[in-house]
Design an enzyme around this catalytic site. Sequence first.
Site, PDB file in Angstrom:
ATOM      1  N   HIS A  55       0.839  -1.220   0.000  1.00  0.00           N
ATOM      2  CA  HIS A  55       0.000   0.000   0.000  1.00  0.00           C
ATOM      3  C   HIS A  55       0.859   1.250   0.000  1.00  0.00           C
ATOM      4  CE1 HIS A  55      -3.235   2.778   1.394  1.00  0.00           C
ATOM      5  NE2 HIS A  55      -4.038   1.870   0.860  1.00  0.00           N
ATOM      6  N   PHE A  56       1.442   1.651  -0.925  1.00  0.00           N
ATOM      7  CA  PHE A  56       1.684   1.084  -2.245  1.00  0.00           C
ATOM      8  C   PHE A  56       3.199   1.029  -2.410  1.00  0.00           C
ATOM      9  CE2 PHE A  56      -2.310   3.443  -2.345  1.00  0.00           C
ATOM     10  CZ  PHE A  56      -3.182   2.486  -2.777  1.00  0.00           C
TER      11      PHE A  56
END
Length: 154
Positions: A55-56
Site C-alpha cells: 500500500h503502495f
Amino acid sequence: MTTVTLTTIDIQRLMQLLPHRYPFLLVDRIIDARGDEFGIGIKNVTANEPQFTGHFPDKPVFPGVLLIEAMAQTAGALCVHGTLGGAKPPLVYFMTIDKAKFRKPVGPGDRVELHMTKIKQRRNMWWYKGEAKVDGALVAEAEISAMIVPEDKA
C-alpha cells in the site's frame, strides 16, 4: 482557579491499557492527556511497517483505516486511563465511526498527532472527535465512540 494536570502515557503503559500488539498497536505514546477529556496520541510512521509492502510499493501511503484505528486506540486508552487509573483494564470496544474525512496522504517519516477530544459520555460509552495532524496540517478527521465492557460480560 483549578489546576489541570497533563499526563504522558508511554508505550509500556499503553501496552497495559490496550490489548493490541505489533503490528496492530498503532500509538507510540499519548501526550497532554487530561483524564478522559483530551489527549494527543503520537504515531511515528516508519518505512518498515508491513502495510507499505502492498500500500503502495512505489508510493507508500499509510492507509486511512489505520489512521482511524489509531484514533480509536488513543480514545480507548484515554477512557481506561482516565476512569480506572492503575486498575486492570476491562475490554474496550470500538463502536462507531462518523464523519470520517481524509484530507492528505500520510507516509513514512511522518509523525501523526491524533488530537482526541471527548464529546460526551454516558455510562460505559464515550464519544470523541478526532483530528489527525502532520506538521500542524489536518490529514484526517472523524468522530468515534468506544465502550468499556467488564471482562465478565465480554
